[in-house]
Scaffold this motif. Sequence first.
Motif, PDB file in Angstrom:
ATOM      1  N   GLU A  33      60.748  32.484   2.426  1.00 36.23           N
ATOM      2  CA  GLU A  33      59.682  31.853   1.653  1.00 36.23           C
ATOM      3  C   GLU A  33      58.473  32.786   1.667  1.00 36.23           C
ATOM      4  N   ARG A  47      55.353  22.049   0.931  1.00 30.55           N
ATOM      5  CA  ARG A  47      56.357  22.221  -0.127  1.00 30.55           C
ATOM      6  C   ARG A  47      57.288  23.394   0.197  1.00 30.55           C
ATOM      7  N   HIS A  48      56.728  24.469   0.684  1.00 28.01           N
ATOM      8  CA  HIS A  48      57.555  25.619   1.045  1.00 28.01           C
ATOM      9  C   HIS A  48      58.531  25.262   2.168  1.00 28.01           C
ATOM     10  N   ARG A  51      61.332  23.119   0.814  1.00 29.66           N
ATOM     11  CA  ARG A  51      62.324  23.912   0.079  1.00 29.66           C
ATOM     12  C   ARG A  51      63.185  24.723   1.038  1.00 29.66           C
ATOM     13  N   ASP A  54      65.713  22.341   2.541  1.00 33.78           N
ATOM     14  CA  ASP A  54      66.745  21.980   1.562  1.00 33.78           C
ATOM     15  C   ASP A  54      67.709  23.141   1.336  1.00 33.78           C
ATOM     16  N   SER A  55      67.173  24.339   1.231  1.00 35.31           N
ATOM     17  CA  SER A  55      68.026  25.509   1.008  1.00 35.31           C
ATOM     18  C   SER A  55      68.909  25.776   2.216  1.00 35.31           C
ATOM     19  N   ARG A 143      69.285  28.664  -6.986  1.00 33.49           N
ATOM     20  CA  ARG A 143      68.301  27.625  -6.647  1.00 33.49           C
ATOM     21  C   ARG A 143      67.661  27.834  -5.280  1.00 33.49           C
ATOM     22  N   VAL A 144      67.987  28.949  -4.623  1.00 32.32           N
ATOM     23  CA  VAL A 144      67.403  29.227  -3.307  1.00 32.32           C
ATOM     24  C   VAL A 144      66.843  30.635  -3.286  1.00 32.32           C
ATOM     25  N   LYS A 145      65.925  30.882  -2.350  1.00 28.77           N
ATOM     26  CA  LYS A 145      65.383  32.226  -2.165  1.00 28.77           C
ATOM     27  C   LYS A 145      66.208  32.914  -1.082  1.00 28.77           C
ATOM     28  N   PRO A 203      63.644  26.630  -8.406  1.00 27.52           N
ATOM     29  CA  PRO A 203      62.670  25.533  -8.351  1.00 27.52           C
ATOM     30  C   PRO A 203      61.388  25.989  -7.650  1.00 27.52           C
ATOM     31  N   ILE A 205      57.530  26.675  -6.450  1.00 24.79           N
ATOM     32  CA  ILE A 205      56.478  25.775  -5.970  1.00 24.79           C
ATOM     33  C   ILE A 205      55.382  25.622  -7.025  1.00 24.79           C
TER      34      ILE A 205
END
Length: 270
Positions: A33, A47-48, A51, A54-55, A143-145, A203, A205
């Motif tokens: 992130e 939010r980071h 995410r 979730d990832s 959808r992920v970093k 997705p 931020i």
Amino acid sequence: MSVVWLNGRLLPADEARINPADRGFTLGDGLFETIRVAGGTARHLDRHLARLADSAALLGLPLPQDAAALADASAALIAAEGRVEGVLRITLTRGTGARGVLPPADAVPTLLMALAPAPPPAGPVEAVIARITRRNEHSPLSRVKSLNYLDSILARREAATRGAGEALLLNGAGRLAESSVANLFIVRDGRPLTPPVAEGALPGIRRALILERSDAGEAPLSVADLLEAEEAFLTNSLGLRPLLRVDGRAIGAGTVGAATAALLKDIDAE
């Protein structure tokens, strides 16, 4: 960078060590992130971290600290570095493992935080449509970093060879997904529009913030939609860049439009 946070401890950066068998290094088996630090605070950290969690769940990657602990760690690092403005990066890997692709059942993850100086303000940019690679909208990795950024690296190298500062990536269907490091918005009939996540867009931020705070919406976008747009801009966690030209063609009047300028003021006010 003089101090880092590694696996629960603040360390001098020159003393931090990552095992050569770490799967983040050998296989890109991990996530990251990138977070804007302004006024001594990591912006939108909740939010980071959501995410990141979730990832990690999507990849079956253990996350060794909860959100509260990570928030405390980031604050401690920012204070130790003494930076009011900067860029905080959180890197999570699956840790070490035997040779081979299958992850170990008892993975012990590596979690690193580092703070870099804030980059210079990013101004308007010109882009090209990448030819060498595309975003795979069917892959969960879109959808992920993830630590594997080779598609973006190839696209940005291509942009540089073609005299542009950024590359836009199409998906498998030939529609727009995003840029090499940012989400894409166009402005049509005064309304910002961005490709849905299902089209291969991360997705982001700031993307989510714009969708929540304005009348912006989601829509599949073609290259023709972009070239016929009134305005266009790129967003990521570090800010917003007006997109003025693509493949040598001006977007709208080729200047910063009213919708883009208003969103820039919103970011400056955060």
